[in-house]
Enzyme design. Structure first.
Site, PDB file in Angstrom:
ATOM      1  N   ASN A 289     -31.808  27.954  34.101  1.00 43.39           N
ATOM      2  CA  ASN A 289     -32.741  27.593  34.644  1.00 43.39           C
ATOM      3  C   ASN A 289     -34.282  26.241  34.089  1.00 43.39           C
ATOM      4  O   ASN A 289     -34.928  26.140  33.718  1.00 43.39           O
ATOM      5  CB  ASN A 289     -34.257  29.366  34.442  1.00 43.39           C
ATOM      6  CG  ASN A 289     -33.713  29.847  35.605  1.00 43.39           C
ATOM      7  OD1 ASN A 289     -33.113  29.761  36.535  1.00 43.39           O
ATOM      8  ND2 ASN A 289     -33.324  30.812  34.347  1.00 43.39           N
ATOM      9  N   HIS A 291     -34.772  25.121  30.787  1.00 44.88           N
ATOM     10  CA  HIS A 291     -35.583  24.972  29.934  1.00 44.88           C
ATOM     11  C   HIS A 291     -34.580  25.701  28.604  1.00 44.88           C
ATOM     12  O   HIS A 291     -33.439  26.363  28.329  1.00 44.88           O
ATOM     13  CB  HIS A 291     -36.823  25.786  30.273  1.00 44.88           C
ATOM     14  CG  HIS A 291     -37.003  27.445  30.408  1.00 44.88           C
ATOM     15  ND1 HIS A 291     -37.818  27.846  31.590  1.00 44.88           N
ATOM     16  CD2 HIS A 291     -35.750  28.022  29.964  1.00 44.88           C
ATOM     17  CE1 HIS A 291     -36.831  29.294  31.501  1.00 44.88           C
ATOM     18  NE2 HIS A 291     -35.995  29.070  31.055  1.00 44.88           N
ATOM     19  N   CYS A 326     -39.744  25.054  26.649  1.00 42.54           N
ATOM     20  CA  CYS A 326     -40.132  23.430  26.015  1.00 42.54           C
ATOM     21  C   CYS A 326     -38.849  22.941  27.083  1.00 42.54           C
ATOM     22  O   CYS A 326     -37.451  24.236  27.410  1.00 42.54           O
ATOM     23  CB  CYS A 326     -38.800  24.742  24.741  1.00 42.54           C
ATOM     24  SG  CYS A 326     -38.953  23.573  23.985  1.00 42.54           S
TER      25      CYS A 326
END
Length: 385
Positions: A289, A291, A326
């Protein structure tokens, strides 16, 4: 005079009419027969002449085969699949693979998968780590979606979610560990889902010892939907809800009174006891995804935990509250502060109070924005008998 040996090649059936099926006709089987005159003197060292003959017969029949191979451009069967021992071994192997891949139990409400604790999944004390357990939870959840028949092309997304470019993101997860398994132990992980409010989904897990069925870990989590392109949270579309409802199971892995619902305080430079800066995500820390995989945060949280705690205590509970994404370009800071300490406790009690409690924060280094808040509980390690 030179001795003569013959090799007979028998081609049952018509090779030119062999069908290209997933079974082999008798005409595709090559038989080699070795013949030698009965009066050949085996002690005779005279030169021997080798001759080859070939024959076939029409008695086509089908045989199941394990593999096919090409030899010098000719399609042949490697070996017929034999009944008895080999067939039983094949069935046994298939059952093992099915268990490792996971299967549904209790109808289609609970998905179960078996894992073996491997050498690279243990810590210095030869037991599984919290990161290992979290990886098991994640793997079981993803295989649950895939095996349910509603999986789309996303990372755990359903078909209707994939059509709308939606993905799941976890907002909170709580894990309670009674004990950590050793290298080589076999465990089974059960998982199921239920609604969490109007626009969330709850996913629970229970980890058991595969043989004794002792419950060794319980976990519960809350998930919401995010748009993969805009990275904004989204309501659950009705079409997605209809995919999920048949799998909902109203059951709790963590009892209501034990669910950690308390707010996790935000640490600051003034309140944190230990700060570790310059933590950089690697390419391999990213998931499908785009991240950082949520399991990776655990290792960074532990970077600011005192080494004597890691050596002498087991983490018995962890609550993670995910605040923002993040990516690989971010640098992180890990912050830790003790929040409670219990001097005396009954270590023989299953419901013993923790010896240590810590509050944690992972934040972006450049703007100090929260990424993950966490709370952990630790108990003194029992001496190995």
């Amino acid at each position: 005079m030179a001795a003569i040996s013959n090799i007979g090649l028998q081609f049952p059936g018509n090779l030119s009419d062999a069908k290209k099926e997933n079974v082999v006709t008798a005409g595709e089987v090559l038989r080699l027969g070795f013949y030698s005159p009965r009066n050949t003197n085996m002690s005779n060292n005279k030169p021997r002449i080798l001759s080859v003959t070939a024959s076939y017969h029409d008695s086509p029949r089908k045989m199941d085969t394990a593999n096919r191979v090409n030899v010098n451009g000719i399609h042949v069967a490697e070996a017929p699949l034999q009944a008895g021992k080999f067939a039983n071994e094949s069935a046994s192997d298939e059952a093992i693979v099915t268990s490792l891949r996971g299967r549904f139990v209790e109808g289609k409400f609970v998905f179960r998968q078996i894992f073996v604790i491997r050498s690279y999944e243990i810590g210095p004390d030869k037991t599984a780590t919290m990161e290992t357990l979290m990886n098991f939870l994640q793997e079981t959840a993803l295989n649950h979606v895939t095996s349910s028949g509603i999986g789309g092309d996303g990372f755990g997304a359903t078909r209707e979610m994939s059509l709308r470019k939606l993905i799941w993101v976890v907002t909170r997860i709580q894990v309670q560990v009674q004990r950590y398994n050793k290298w080589g132990d076999e465990i089974e992980v059960d998982t199921w889902v239920d609604a969490a409010g109007k626009n969330g989904m709850r996913r629970d897990w229970i980890i058991r010892d595969h043989y004794t069925k002792e419950i060794i870990t319980r976990a519960t989590s809350t998930w919401v939907i995010m748009n993969r392109q805009t990275r904004r949270l989204s309501k659950i579309p009705e079409e997605v809800r209809q995919e999920l409802v048949p799998f909902y199971l109203n059951r709790l892995a963590v009892a209501t009174e034990e669910v950690d619902c308390e707010k996790i305080d935000k640490l600051t430079d003034d309140t944190a006891e230990r700060i570790r800066s310059g933590l950089a995500p690697r390419w391999n820390d990213m998931d499908a995804n785009q991240h950082v995989n949520n399991v990776k945060y655990i290792g960074w949280i532990l970077e600011s935990v005192p080494i004597e705690v890691l050596e002498d205590y087991n983490m018995t509970s962890m609550t993670l509250e995910y605040r923002r994404e993040c990516t690989q370009s971010n640098l992180l800071e890990s912050m830790t502060c003790p929040t409670a300490r219990v001097i005396e406790s009954n270590n023989n009690s299953k419901n013993r109070k923790p010896n240590l409690q810590y509050t944690h924060l992972l934040r972006l280094q450049h703007d100090k924005a929260d990424v993950v808040r966490a709370r952990t509980e630790w108990n003194f390690k029992q001496k190995q008998q």
